[in-house]
Design a protein around this motif. Structure first.
Motif, PDB file in Angstrom:
ATOM      1  N   ARG A  51     -15.145  -0.412  -5.121  1.00  0.00           N
ATOM      2  CA  ARG A  51     -15.501   0.694  -4.221  1.00  0.00           C
ATOM      3  C   ARG A  51     -17.004   0.958  -4.222  1.00  0.00           C
ATOM      4  NH1 ARG A  51     -12.453   3.973  -6.361  1.00  0.00           N
ATOM      5  NH2 ARG A  51     -10.641   3.947  -4.957  1.00  0.00           N
ATOM      6  N   ASP A  52     -17.631   0.797  -5.385  1.00  0.00           N
ATOM      7  CA  ASP A  52     -19.071   1.052  -5.503  1.00  0.00           C
ATOM      8  C   ASP A  52     -19.923  -0.117  -5.026  1.00  0.00           C
ATOM      9  OD1 ASP A  52     -18.359   3.478  -6.569  1.00  0.00           O
ATOM     10  OD2 ASP A  52     -18.674   2.874  -8.660  1.00  0.00           O
ATOM     11  N   THR A  67      -5.163   2.254   1.364  1.00  0.00           N
ATOM     12  CA  THR A  67      -5.931   2.923   2.420  1.00  0.00           C
ATOM     13  C   THR A  67      -7.408   2.561   2.326  1.00  0.00           C
ATOM     14  OG1 THR A  67      -6.359   4.929   1.110  1.00  0.00           O
ATOM     15  CG2 THR A  67      -4.305   4.849   2.387  1.00  0.00           C
ATOM     16  N   VAL A  68      -7.806   2.005   1.199  1.00  0.00           N
ATOM     17  CA  VAL A  68      -9.203   1.634   0.979  1.00  0.00           C
ATOM     18  C   VAL A  68      -9.376   0.126   0.853  1.00  0.00           C
ATOM     19  CG1 VAL A  68     -11.192   1.889  -0.566  1.00  0.00           C
ATOM     20  CG2 VAL A  68      -9.659   3.837  -0.166  1.00  0.00           C
ATOM     21  N   PHE A  69      -8.417  -0.522   0.182  1.00  0.00           N
ATOM     22  CA  PHE A  69      -8.566  -1.935  -0.160  1.00  0.00           C
ATOM     23  C   PHE A  69      -7.550  -2.811   0.574  1.00  0.00           C
ATOM     24  CE2 PHE A  69      -9.853   0.464  -3.982  1.00  0.00           C
ATOM     25  CZ  PHE A  69     -11.180   0.052  -4.081  1.00  0.00           C
ATOM     26  N   SER A  70      -7.987  -4.000   0.906  1.00  0.00           N
ATOM     27  CA  SER A  70      -7.063  -5.060   1.306  1.00  0.00           C
ATOM     28  C   SER A  70      -6.670  -5.810   0.041  1.00  0.00           C
ATOM     29  CB  SER A  70      -7.728  -6.015   2.299  1.00  0.00           C
ATOM     30  OG  SER A  70      -8.033  -5.358   3.503  1.00  0.00           O
ATOM     31  N   LEU A 174      -5.772 -10.671  -5.167  1.00  0.00           N
ATOM     32  CA  LEU A 174      -7.168 -10.686  -4.741  1.00  0.00           C
ATOM     33  C   LEU A 174      -7.365  -9.457  -3.857  1.00  0.00           C
ATOM     34  CD1 LEU A 174      -9.966 -12.047  -4.417  1.00  0.00           C
ATOM     35  CD2 LEU A 174      -9.038 -13.191  -2.389  1.00  0.00           C
ATOM     36  N   SER A 175      -8.347  -8.641  -4.206  1.00  0.00           N
ATOM     37  CA  SER A 175      -8.549  -7.391  -3.478  1.00  0.00           C
ATOM     38  C   SER A 175     -10.026  -7.211  -3.152  1.00  0.00           C
ATOM     39  CB  SER A 175      -8.040  -6.210  -4.308  1.00  0.00           C
ATOM     40  OG  SER A 175      -8.167  -4.997  -3.597  1.00  0.00           O
ATOM     41  N   TRP A 176     -10.293  -6.488  -2.067  1.00  0.00           N
ATOM     42  CA  TRP A 176     -11.663  -6.203  -1.657  1.00  0.00           C
ATOM     43  C   TRP A 176     -11.633  -4.984  -0.740  1.00  0.00           C
ATOM     44  CZ3 TRP A 176      -8.451  -9.790   0.268  1.00  0.00           C
ATOM     45  CH2 TRP A 176      -8.224  -9.804   1.645  1.00  0.00           C
ATOM     46  N   PRO A 177     -12.762  -4.275  -0.593  1.00  0.00           N
ATOM     47  CA  PRO A 177     -12.791  -3.125   0.313  1.00  0.00           C
ATOM     48  C   PRO A 177     -12.500  -3.570   1.747  1.00  0.00           C
ATOM     49  CG  PRO A 177     -14.665  -3.072  -1.175  1.00  0.00           C
ATOM     50  CD  PRO A 177     -14.012  -4.402  -1.360  1.00  0.00           C
TER      51      PRO A 177
END
Length: 271
Positions: A51-52, A67-70, A174-177
């Protein structure tokens, strides 16, 4: 794109137990000019790191805030119970939570499993980390339930583990904004999904100018092939068709009277 346009880079966070070496190797083969930096982060801090913006993507444990990350789930781990090598349950190939009824089951503060009810006897306190809980088990006090990769990460010669068939499991993704899906993130997605370098869904593909040259080359090759094919057909037809002189001779022979045939001859002169 991450970093400056002159020197792009890709930062990948990963949590304990995850082994990113295979994907990093493929990245280095496909993107030799884009260095990949690995960031080891505690599981509980992975979302904050992404997030940062401290990392472009992360190999994390689910769940994440969708709601924030895929997130792309990669695999689900086997859950095991870590015990001393002389523990009674080592006689079985796998065990259930009921088999832990007489044991103190440690739940460290960095536990990655979501329990509705922890099995075994309640502990008087919670160790700060999984590593601290491992030390307690090695001292002969209680047992520890963790994903198999963490049991391997904290392996000790005096400890072993067995699959726990009815325990919660942990999945790695695997996650990212979601609002930061860069070209490099797309490239890494292709790698973890097993796409080839020439995959039509991957970003690495011929540029428009190169694609035009490729299409022109293919068209020229096809035209040459067609011309060669047409020339071959013409040569074959010529071989089958006799020369014009031969046709004329043949036609003349066919139209001439046969030997011995009666002709009109010269008119008779009157006397």
């Amino acid at each position: 794109m991450t970093g400056s346009e002159d020197s792009p880079s890709f930062r990948l966070a990963y949590v304990p137990g995850v082994m990113p070496a295979k994907w990093v190797r493929i990245w280095n083969e496909r993107q030799p000019d884009v260095p990949l930096t690995l960031l080891s982060v505690p599981a509980a801090e992975a979302s904050d790191v992404l997030r940062d913006g401290a990392a472009d993507a992360g190999l994390v444990r689910l769940p994440v805030d969708r709601t924030v990350f895929s997130a792309i789930p990669l695999y689900t781990e086997t859950t095991v119970v870590v015990v001393p090598k002389d523990h009674l349950i080592t006689a079985a190939e796998e065990v259930s939570t009921e088999d832990l009824a007489d044991d103190v089951v440690w739940q460290p503060l960095d536990d990655v499993l979501e329990w509705e009810r922890l099995p075994g006897k309640p502990a008087v306190e919670r160790p700060a980390t999984t590593a601290d809980a491992i030390e307690l088990v090695a001292a002969g006090v209680g047992v520890l339930v963790v994903p198999q990769s963490l049991a391997r990460l904290h392996h000790r010669r005096d400890l072993t583990y067995r699959p726990l068939v009815d325990a919660p499991q942990s999945s790695v993704a695997l996650s990212w904004p979601e609002d930061a899906t860069t070209d490099l993130v797309e490239d890494f997605i292709g790698i973890v999904r097993g796409r080839t370098v020439n995959s039509t869904r991957g970003r690495t593909r011929p540029q428009p100018e190169q694609a035009g040259k490729t299409a022109k080359t293919e068209k020229d090759a096809k035209s040459g092939k067609d011309a060669k094919s047409g020339k071959g057909r013409a040569e074959a037809a010529a071989r089958r068709k006799p020369p014009a002189g031969a046709r004329a001779a043949k036609g003349g022979a066919k139209g001439a009277p046969k030997s011995g045939a009666k002709g009109r001859g010269k008119p008779r002169r009157r006397s």
